[in-house]
Design an enzyme around this catalytic site. Sequence first.
Site, short mmCIF file in Angstrom:
data_model
loop_
_atom_site.label_atom_id
_atom_site.label_comp_id
_atom_site.label_asym_id
_atom_site.label_seq_id
_atom_site.Cartn_x
_atom_site.Cartn_y
_atom_site.Cartn_z
N TYR A 191 -38.91 94.10 22.58
CA TYR A 191 -38.04 95.16 22.28
C TYR A 191 -36.87 95.30 23.25
CZ TYR A 191 -37.81 98.42 18.81
OH TYR A 191 -37.24 99.29 17.68
N ASP B 246 -41.65 102.59 28.62
CA ASP B 246 -40.83 101.61 28.98
C ASP B 246 -40.16 101.99 30.26
OD1 ASP B 246 -41.63 99.86 27.18
OD2 ASP B 246 -40.26 100.43 25.75
#
Lengths: 671, 671
Positions: free
Chosen positions: A388, A304
């Site tokens: 998320y 990420d």
Amino acid sequence: MATFQHPLSALTADEILLCSKLIRANFESPQSLRFKGISLQEPSKEDVSLFELSGVVPARRAWINYYIAGTRFFYESIANLGERGVESNVMVPAGLHGPTDDNEILQVEKLTLADPGVQEEIKKLELPPSAVVVCDPWIWGADAADEDERKYQCYMYMRAARNSGHLDSNHYAHPLSFSPVFDTVTMRVTRIEHVPTGGDFETKPTGPARITEPNEYIPELNDLRIDLKPLVITQPQGASFIHEGDVLKWQKWSFRLTFNYREGMVLHQVSYDGRPLFYRISLSDMSVPYGDPRPPVHKKQAFDLGDTGAGIMANNLKLGCDCLGAIAYVDGLIADEEGRPLKKQNAVCIHEQDAGLLWKHTNYRTQRAALVRKRELVVQSIITVSNYEYILAFIFDQAGELAYEVRATGILSTQPIDPGVSVPWGTVVHDGVLAAYHQHILSLRIDPEMDGEHRNSLVYEETAPMPLSPETNPHGNGYVSRRQVVKTSGGYDLNSKQNRVYMIESSSKVNPVNGQKTAYKIHVPAFQPLLAQDDSFHYKRADFADHSIYVTRFRENELFAGGQYTNQNKQTTGVRKWSARKDSVQDEDIVVWVQFGLQHVPRCEDFPVMPAEIIKVALKPVNFFTRNPAVDVPPSSQESNQSTLIRARRMQAELSHARVGAEAVMSWTRF
Amino acid sequence: MATFQHPLSALTADEILLCSKLIRANFESPQSLRFKGISLQEPSKEDVSLFELSGVVPARRAWINYYIAGTRFFYESIANLGERGVESNVMVPAGLHGPTDDNEILQVEKLTLADPGVQEEIKKLELPPSAVVVCDPWIWGADAADEDERKYQCYMYMRAARNSGHLDSNHYAHPLSFSPVFDTVTMRVTRIEHVPTGGDFETKPTGPARITEPNEYIPELNDLRIDLKPLVITQPQGASFIHEGDVLKWQKWSFRLTFNYREGMVLHQVSYDGRPLFYRISLSDMSVPYGDPRPPVHKKQAFDLGDTGAGIMANNLKLGCDCLGAIAYVDGLIADEEGRPLKKQNAVCIHEQDAGLLWKHTNYRTQRAALVRKRELVVQSIITVSNYEYILAFIFDQAGELAYEVRATGILSTQPIDPGVSVPWGTVVHDGVLAAYHQHILSLRIDPEMDGEHRNSLVYEETAPMPLSPETNPHGNGYVSRRQVVKTSGGYDLNSKQNRVYMIESSSKVNPVNGQKTAYKIHVPAFQPLLAQDDSFHYKRADFADHSIYVTRFRENELFAGGQYTNQNKQTTGVRKWSARKDSVQDEDIVVWVQFGLQHVPRCEDFPVMPAEIIKVALKPVNFFTRNPAVDVPPSSQESNQSTLIRARRMQAELSHARVGAEAVMSWTRF
């Protein structure tokens, strides 16, 4: 032009504009460029030292990463901002790709949904006219050694039939099985794949959709509980911290806080009571590999930070929501894809919190209690990565502890599963919804300058029983500690049976009380290392995911545990490679990489939104101070805390009786 | 006579008085008795079930433990309170001893200091006239197989010469080397031993004391920091919990809270949203073995619950000190040594706290953030065990999680060490002060009734890589979970490499979403098991200290992991023995014992008072609910939270410039 404040300060808006201008001027003919990152090229530690000592301002440089739009030509440049020139401009080798960006994801989503082939698939679903199909473009991952196109794998969903009109209806509760592949050079869907929905690898062509019940997380689509009373936190005299320029000062702590597109928050020059501890500390990388072995989802492995960026994805934090009390916000400044400065408003929030008791002792002879509460300073940023969320925070306490806390929340990345089917690599969390097992493995990079020394050592301490011996351990209770210096760069593990604790030691400063070298220890919870096979791409790419601790000798530009370019990378390009140099790391300029994470076997309770799982790494002094540094914290008192006594709705018969019957013994009888 | 409220309610004052009266009446001639414990003999689960179903009140019984004063005759009795009679009265076998009590410790201290032999030793110290010597009586431990006197080993200290007149001066900074042994039958010092002060086993006779600098923890003897601003927590509409009788209700949780002299807080009938989870849960035992192999300190091994009692030692908690906000207090009722009811005022405090974000998700397409804060209910008790403190708390959250948190604080138990000496089993924390290594190993007893079923199973789940295979795992990323039922009572371990997670499963209730049995998992941090040799007394006594998990089949009166009588016990009498029955525990009435703790290698930072080390065990639902049970928590809003914006004292040049220069790109450019 606004000048920067310190050699480590982030680029200013003008500097960002200058960077893209310099790059554009570098081309003979005008080119359409897509910028992927513009940030400070930090000066060397030596230059920063020189600046601190004598005010010599080092050359101001920027690091620039960009594509020629619509091509695979991808560059990395260094610009000298003082001299207004590009010092280097290198094409990134084939096989390495730039990260996504927020606008690119929105663009891919829009183009995918508009694609005729995708529309054809949607028709086969035979949806009611009000139905809304949603596309989540996913970072491609790695599939084959020879592939070299930058791509997205798009996962498809629909909103709940009943809530189609609601823009924030939870589409992750309604996954579809077709999955378009999107190419970023042509900006087109190149093929449509299918996700298996049974218990095996088989895929089925798209057919009529089964309409299932919604599973919503937004409040207006849920019946909310009504018995929670407000809890208000106020600081009538204001906050205890001071924030000037990049410098934050609080309770003897001092550090610089900056922000960049990739790491988000970065701390520099962290010291306590004037004694330096860490030169630089930041979340360096993260890998989220999934365990479903079936194509196309076998590729799912998000990085990420490297694939997108913690700065790019930082939330705009809201007063009275993301934290409570007296709160200061810091904006971040990054570059957009055109190379223009983009303000990430309220990207970081700073506030204090009460964290229960810090210490207490009652002298049982006098019944005098001494106690202080634990106040903490929280420096927090929250990132949204598609489905998320990560809540990231540096937490400082008054006893010299610096913790890094991660709360993992948000929505599970889901895929379709046929009714009645179960698989051993995922959990059915809703009708027709599979949440595959995955790991979250993060890497915190710590560049220490323990007690002001640039040369440090990583040591570990273990406690072990003494052998039974009439002379040295006659009763079998004896045990001792042993310290071991880590001599060579590499990956190292925890060992709870031996209570192995890693510490960063200064080279020569000793504690005057006991002669131990001044040090900080690393409290890191054990995690299950990466489960993928050693010759899988998952393993090769997640360079840091196999050991709790890595230590390397410092080299410039080694900042990211998974390597500079994680997107579709297929090789070891990060800390596993760097540590394989087998550098001597004893009394050297070292970097310590601390890995921690979660094995996430989803539960129904994690859907439609997940209660935060909290993981924490703590750095604590070990014989760094001569005594408890929090012994001088003022005592906790009702005068300042102003708590309220609640009279319990208690049936008092028994206790009031006790008060009468036992009046004589209400206080301790003294001998 | 005030009547009890529920068959599980603690004894009332009248009932305690009745107990001692019944015992006294049991003797033909009047005897001077010393009561060591009077508490409810809980009715059987069957009787409680019958009461809940049909209101049949079971017989009310009490458990009574007492000495004939000045003798070693020690009894355990059961009284039937309804019938006002003693049902059994058994002498406790030789080798087993009763716990200390607060008055006994004060008595031993006073008598020891008055002892002529001790006074003789004090003279040898050649102290200034103002000097004050202090005595800390320590639980004896176990030394030889044939010893059967109940004794204390007294450790001696002096107050700092400079602060002699201050009653709360920290004497632990000035340990002395002579150590009287005290016999509790004769109530006399029987001999004086010496603690080694060098690097070996040798002891030296008492000589002139070296006067060292103080190391004080009380605020008036320290320069306090002055830059901490108040933080005030208020609940303008009151607390969200309801407390009636023993029953606490908060955010769908319901449970009974009672208190006894040994365990302190006990929870019964814990349920969420009407679904039972745990029949009984409490801290069951604790062992603190020390690692210095040298007599007399080799014996140091405190069992703070069994040797003294968490109820007996509970602090009187103060408003606005031990917790913040809107606080309810519960008094405990125990018996004193005369068998009279003794109110432990404010022994338990109940309050809510904010614990950061519980969940958050932002839809990146609409930028709509949904988020709720995590409110917790804390039920807390703090115990002082001579030098040391434990802050014990049950913490409930809104997502079905129940945690048990321990904060270890207070003052290290210290011993003298000569200047310049170091030993491998302890840390020098102050001039002349050695803090020996020690372990804190606690045991939480969980008697489940998962999803309302009396028969439960303990299972564990592990995640493991799939072997590489062209058919089933072609890319090497696949991994799966496996569940294993624990079939036989025994001790079991964690395994972080396999991510082993223990769960308590119902027998037959299944989650309608995925068909999994409803369960709660146990999050317990790994700890280093007891380091003492298997044939040492340390090992034999700490029955529970070798495994993270024990499981037994339920039997009446098996409540304390280290056995009923820990004081000077030399045998395995607790959970290790019970689990050795090798009972089948699959789908049975089971008890799960969760061990956790700290290896404490002291640092200078732990002295003169220790910043709390926090350890937490969490019980979390696993497919117990069909979805996140906290999805109905109202969103976090500034309207209710009333936070304050702090304007940073920031040099604004750069950012205000950015605001002008980048006005056009302040919000995300949409494609």
